[in-house]
Design an enzyme around this catalytic site. Structure first.
Site, PDB file in Angstrom:
ATOM      1  N   LEU A  20      25.055 -16.263   7.588  1.00  0.00           N
ATOM      2  CA  LEU A  20      25.819 -15.069   7.940  1.00  0.00           C
ATOM      3  C   LEU A  20      25.279 -14.539   9.257  1.00  0.00           C
ATOM      4  CD1 LEU A  20      26.122 -13.000   4.609  1.00  0.00           C
ATOM      5  CD2 LEU A  20      28.000 -13.970   5.929  1.00  0.00           C
ATOM      6  N   ASP A  21      26.179 -14.167  10.170  1.00  0.00           N
ATOM      7  CA  ASP A  21      25.748 -13.596  11.440  1.00  0.00           C
ATOM      8  C   ASP A  21      24.964 -12.305  11.200  1.00  0.00           C
ATOM      9  OD1 ASP A  21      26.929 -15.587  12.968  1.00  0.00           O
ATOM     10  OD2 ASP A  21      28.851 -14.524  13.102  1.00  0.00           O
ATOM     11  N   PRO A  22      24.091 -11.924  12.131  1.00  0.00           N
ATOM     12  CA  PRO A  22      23.298 -10.693  11.943  1.00  0.00           C
ATOM     13  C   PRO A  22      24.138  -9.449  11.676  1.00  0.00           C
ATOM     14  CG  PRO A  22      22.348 -12.001  13.697  1.00  0.00           C
ATOM     15  CD  PRO A  22      23.629 -12.696  13.314  1.00  0.00           C
ATOM     16  N   ALA A  45      26.879  -9.290  10.056  1.00  0.00           N
ATOM     17  CA  ALA A  45      27.595  -9.418   8.787  1.00  0.00           C
ATOM     18  C   ALA A  45      26.699  -9.042   7.613  1.00  0.00           C
ATOM     19  CB  ALA A  45      28.109 -10.844   8.625  1.00  0.00           C
TER      20      ALA A  45
END
Length: 308
Positions: free
Chosen positions: A49-51, A53
């Site tokens: 997961l992107d930071p 998100a």
């Protein structure tokens, strides 16, 4: 002797932790923290997961890491907030604004735009991604101001629904195949509406058979007096596969890697062929492939399973 205390040996921890990843942390950041709290020898996460998100990040420990690839390959579900009218360098809130346009769209136009992206589609990966080119991540090129040609890849949007629209924010629910970039989907929807867009928020709610039920925050994990009690069993990753219970003798042979002819055995065999989860006396032994004529071939075995 340097006078430093000896490091505490890591423990053989087996199980799955359903973590609610907070904003501002990478998936690897929270994995390291959880591994330290549980004092676990072996750990891995199941899809980055992107930071910016949040949401469901299943962390696998010990024997569960053998099955983490299944979740990487699984469909995933997200709630996403698309900010219409502003495009950014990264397609999300972490980038700088590139262009701003007025937003004047109707619900009918939004529904028509969403319909264009349901089902099998081709999606071009973003430059700000971890995909490699010549051993170097694309985001490294992007930070140097270099834009490379990227080939569009097939992905599938199984479900795409409008949850709410409060201009300029468009909230959508997305269920998609592996390899889908919801950031790019948000940008594409904005482009289809003629105003551009970027992703303002992203929350993952499902990964394969796993849901947010039983999920724990990072703060609660760090403060919990007995963090090991928060782990779900290894077979939480396998709940979508039929279960097959073996006799003691068949279990012994299965753990030795032998193919088993189950047609003449007095056990309940699932009707459908394919992957199955194997048990003996309630303990998970691993997974197998059930083929024609009820032939069971071992696939991945649990090394801690009782050998009988």
């Amino acid at each position: 002797m340097n006078g430093r205390p000896a490091k505490k040996p890591r423990d053989l921890v087996n199980g799955v932790l359903l973590l609610d990843k907070p904003v501002g942390f990478s998936s690897n950041d929270v994995l390291i923290k959880a591994k330290r709290v549980l004092n676990a020898k072996k750990a891995g996460h199941t899809g980055t997961l992107d930071p910016f998100a949040t949401g469901l990040l299943p962390l696998c420990f010990g024997e569960a890491t053998k099955f983490s690839q299944d979740l990487l390959e699984s469909d995933k579900t997200y709630l996403a907030t698309v900010h219409l009218g502003i495009t950014t360098t990264t397609g999300d809130t972490e980038g700088e604004a590139v262009e701003t346009k007025p937003v004047d769209v109707t619900l009918d136009q939004i529904e028509a735009a969403l319909a264009r992206y349901r089902g099998p589609i081709l999606q071009t990966p973003p430059m700000y991604s971890a995909l490699k080119r010549d051993g170097k991540a694309l985001y490294e090129y992007a930070r140097e101001g270099i834009v490379l040609e990227r080939e569009a890849r097939p992905v599938t949007i199984h479900a795409l629904t409008l949850v709410a629209y409060d201009a300029p924010f468009l909230k959508i629910a997305v269920t998609c195949s592996k390899g889908t970039y919801v950031r790019v989907l948000g940008e594409d929807i904005g482009a289809a509406l003629g105003c551009g867009a970027h992703l303002n928020a992203l929350r993952r709610t499902e990964v394969g058979p796993l849901t947010i039920e039983g999920m724990i925050t990072l703060d609660d994990l760090l403060a919990h007096p007995d963090p090991l009690s928060l782990l779900q069993p290894v077979d939480a990753l396998l709940s979508s596969f039929p279960a097959l219970e073996l006799t003691p003798e068949l279990a012994r042979r299965f753990l030795q890697g032998q193919r088993l002819a189950l047609g003449k055995e007095d056990i309940a065999v699932p009707e459908q062929q394919g992957r199955v989860r194997i048990y003996h006396d309630g303990s998970l032994l691993g997974t197998g492939i059930l083929g024609e004529y009820a032939i069971l071939a071992p696939e991945r075995l649990i090394s801690t399973a009782p050998q009988g």
